[in-house]
Scaffold this motif. Structure first.
Motif, mmCIF file in Angstrom:
data_model
loop_
_atom_site.group_PDB
_atom_site.id
_atom_site.type_symbol
_atom_site.label_atom_id
_atom_site.label_comp_id
_atom_site.label_asym_id
_atom_site.label_seq_id
_atom_site.Cartn_x
_atom_site.Cartn_y
_atom_site.Cartn_z
ATOM 1 N N VAL A 77 26.194 -15.905 -57.136
ATOM 2 C CA VAL A 77 26.168 -17.097 -56.292
ATOM 3 C C VAL A 77 25.090 -18.062 -56.769
ATOM 4 O O VAL A 77 24.132 -17.693 -57.455
ATOM 5 N N GLY A 78 25.278 -19.330 -56.406
ATOM 6 C CA GLY A 78 24.257 -20.337 -56.660
ATOM 7 C C GLY A 78 24.358 -21.058 -57.982
ATOM 8 O O GLY A 78 23.525 -21.924 -58.278
ATOM 9 N N GLU A 83 26.343 -25.175 -64.952
ATOM 10 C CA GLU A 83 26.078 -23.824 -65.448
ATOM 11 C C GLU A 83 27.374 -23.054 -65.687
ATOM 12 O O GLU A 83 27.493 -22.320 -66.686
ATOM 13 N N ILE A 84 28.346 -23.222 -64.807
ATOM 14 C CA ILE A 84 29.633 -22.551 -64.997
ATOM 15 C C ILE A 84 30.341 -23.107 -66.221
ATOM 16 O O ILE A 84 30.887 -22.348 -67.047
ATOM 17 N N GLU A 85 30.347 -24.417 -66.367
ATOM 18 C CA GLU A 85 30.958 -25.027 -67.549
ATOM 19 C C GLU A 85 30.319 -24.487 -68.823
ATOM 20 O O GLU A 85 31.021 -24.142 -69.791
ATOM 21 N N ASP A 123 37.304 -24.687 -55.153
ATOM 22 C CA ASP A 123 37.689 -25.796 -56.020
ATOM 23 C C ASP A 123 36.614 -26.132 -57.051
ATOM 24 O O ASP A 123 36.930 -26.453 -58.203
ATOM 25 N N THR A 124 35.354 -26.070 -56.662
ATOM 26 C CA THR A 124 34.273 -26.437 -57.574
ATOM 27 C C THR A 124 34.235 -25.519 -58.791
ATOM 28 O O THR A 124 34.120 -25.977 -59.944
ATOM 29 N N THR A 125 34.343 -24.222 -58.555
ATOM 30 C CA THR A 125 34.341 -23.267 -59.660
ATOM 31 C C THR A 125 35.582 -23.433 -60.524
ATOM 32 O O THR A 125 35.505 -23.411 -61.762
#
Length: 255
Positions: A77-78, A83-85, A123-125
């Motif tokens: 989480v967080g 960072e995911i990209e 949706d964000t992830t």
């Protein structure tokens, strides 16, 4: 009718083996290779890519959370979208480099484990994963869980996509996968799985764990390489598909 069979491979780490990649790669038409974050390492990646090239099997990056201890099946989480990209792009690039060494080519991307599960509902992830794929190579095919938010993210990004269903996993009534923490989440009987998948493909429907019928587009069927008995499951499924006139062939992506 034709269907692609995909399998998550390359999940060994150092001297610790995971699954029978050599046997599974003879039964799959596409494979998703761990890129070192949830499993795998440079040597394992190269070995898996070499196997895929030898057998004419397409390869995809299988990025997950940086969680070797939990095999990428625990949400982190967080994390910000950036960072995911970055973690997705990093892992795609690692496999692309290994594939170039081997004279093979990465054709698709499929998010792994908890990263995929979170993205199916967030949706964000989902958008961050799609954005990373598009930024690295907009021709990469996005392998998405059918009926999930990954589909919407892929459509918004304009990525070619294939919709995936699972042979060895149970479904909730909303079309999501039953959590591995719940009983019955992972299926093991090879003959039952084969009959189930044939019915799914013939009807275009998945039956949830409570018996609800869910319509789904199905371009590829996944068998997890780390599922106990995965080779027997894949062999039974290949036979059942052949007996029912369903050809096994690499997927055809659509935007």
């Amino acid at each position: 009718m034709t269907i692609d069979l995909n399998c998550d491979l390359g999940e060994s780490f150092g001297v610790w083996p995971m699954g029978d990649d050599a046997a599974m790669i003879e039964l799959a038409t596409s494979v998703n290779i761990a890129c070192g974050f949830h499993a795998g390492d440079a040597d394992t990646m190269k070995t898996t890519v070499d196997l895929a090239k030898t057998h004419g099997v397409s390869i995809g990056a299988h990025p997950g959370y940086r969680d070797l201890h939990g095999f990428g099946r625990r949400p982190i989480v967080g994390l910000t979208s950036r960072e995911i990209e970055n973690l997705v792009a990093y892992q795609i690039g690692a496999l692309q480099a290994i594939a170039t060494m081997a004279g093979h080519r990465v054709t698709h991307v499929k998010a792994h484990g908890a990263l995929s599960n979170v993205a199916c509902e967030d949706d964000t992830t989902a958008r961050a994963i799609a954005s990373a794929i598009k930024a690295v190579d907009s021709d990469l095919v996005f392998m998405v869980l059918a009926n999930s938010r990954l589909v919407t993210a892929g459509e918004t990004a304009g990525l070619p996509m294939v919709h995936e269903v699972f042979a060895d996993r149970a479904y909730e009534d909303d079309g999501s996968l039953v959590s591995r923490r719940k009983p019955g989440a992972v299926l093991h009987n090879a003959d039952d799985i084969a009959r189930r998948v044939v019915r799914m493909l013939q009807s275009g429907e998945v039956i949830s764990i409570t018996g609800k019928t869910i319509k789904m587009r199905m371009d590829t069927v996944c068998i997890h390489g780390d599922t106990p008995g995965a080779v027997s499951i894949a062999r039974s499924l290949r036979k059942a598909l052949k007996d029912n006139g369903i050809a096994v062939a690499p997927f055809r992506a659509m935007k």
